[in-house]
Design a protein around this motif. Sequence first.
Motif, PDB file in Angstrom:
ATOM      1  N   ASN A 194     144.098 -38.069  80.213  1.00 56.20           N
ATOM      2  CA  ASN A 194     145.021 -36.940  80.138  1.00 56.20           C
ATOM      3  C   ASN A 194     145.869 -37.090  78.889  1.00 56.20           C
ATOM      4  OD1 ASN A 194     146.457 -34.689  80.814  1.00 56.20           O
ATOM      5  ND2 ASN A 194     147.758 -35.711  82.318  1.00 56.20           N
ATOM      6  N   ALA A 195     145.663 -36.204  77.920  1.00 56.15           N
ATOM      7  CA  ALA A 195     146.411 -36.267  76.663  1.00 56.15           C
ATOM      8  C   ALA A 195     146.758 -34.852  76.214  1.00 56.15           C
ATOM      9  CB  ALA A 195     145.604 -36.996  75.594  1.00 56.15           C
ATOM     10  N   TYR A 196     147.535 -34.753  75.133  1.00 53.71           N
ATOM     11  CA  TYR A 196     148.031 -33.448  74.685  1.00 53.71           C
ATOM     12  C   TYR A 196     146.993 -32.632  73.923  1.00 53.71           C
ATOM     13  CZ  TYR A 196     148.779 -36.222  70.438  1.00 53.71           C
ATOM     14  OH  TYR A 196     148.602 -37.045  69.366  1.00 53.71           O
ATOM     15  N   SER A 197     145.835 -33.220  73.624  1.00 55.59           N
ATOM     16  CA  SER A 197     144.789 -32.466  72.928  1.00 55.59           C
ATOM     17  C   SER A 197     143.417 -32.880  73.442  1.00 55.59           C
ATOM     18  CB  SER A 197     144.853 -32.700  71.419  1.00 55.59           C
ATOM     19  OG  SER A 197     144.406 -34.012  71.093  1.00 55.59           O
ATOM     20  N   ARG A 200     142.079 -36.076  71.834  1.00 50.99           N
ATOM     21  CA  ARG A 200     142.610 -37.322  72.395  1.00 50.99           C
ATOM     22  C   ARG A 200     141.995 -37.625  73.761  1.00 50.99           C
ATOM     23  NH1 ARG A 200     147.364 -39.477  70.324  1.00 50.99           N
ATOM     24  NH2 ARG A 200     146.885 -41.166  71.789  1.00 50.99           N
TER      25      ARG A 200
END
Length: 266
Positions: A194-197, A200
């Motif tokens: 789980n990342a912002y992009s 990622r």
Amino acid sequence: MMMTLGRGQFSEVKRAFHIPTVSWVAVKILRNQKKYASLIKSEINIMKSLTHPNIIKLFHVVQTRETTYLVMEHASEGDLLHHILDLGHLEESKARRLFTQILHAVQYCHDNFIIHRDIKAQNILLDHKGNAKLCDFGLSAKVIPGQKLGDFCGTLPYCAPELFGKEAYDGRATDIWSLGVLLFFMVTGRFPFNAYSDVRVIQQILDANFRVPPYVSVDIRDVILKLLIKNPYRRLTIGQIMRHPMVRNSEAHSPYLLSHSLSQAP
């Protein structure tokens, strides 16, 4: 036709009342576009071949010139995603029970050489008794023994690392990875990657970079760690997962699973 239950990339599902049987059903409405013709045909053929208590049943197909309607079993309690979001996460006893039911469904598919390819919380429905039902075979593939797949499909947070490579992959192993993500999500309420992009997220998946929270029980943690292994040949097979103490203990304490196992015995 009544309320809309959900929408997909090229379909929507509505709740409907089936007058001949005086019962609620779910109707998946597919637009007959040429580029989706093979997918629709595959989904229908696969669903017609499946008969399992933890898989949504296809009752019949209605085809017109512009539209295909799949009339299916209705699961009144909605999908697992919204159930988890409402609760924050599942109690471990409930997660064990539901996950074991899902395993039975996936094992049945794999035994019949069907790869689901989009196992996720949205595609697990709950019936009026709270039992799990695997649904949406729109991306599924029927394979022959030993056949590998080459195309990318699925939902990013659930995708296995090998899907981002150039080599053909074992579809069963990608389903197993998705099951690991699903179990993690069931007991924590969040995704392991789980990342912002998206870039990622993909990197986290490729590195198998995740951490199981310390409050997760040892047996559930062990299953997650053995499913989310970067090397697909080292992941547990569906048969090995079924023999894991987490699953065996869940079956031993669940009247539904015990009666189901007995009914499936030769």
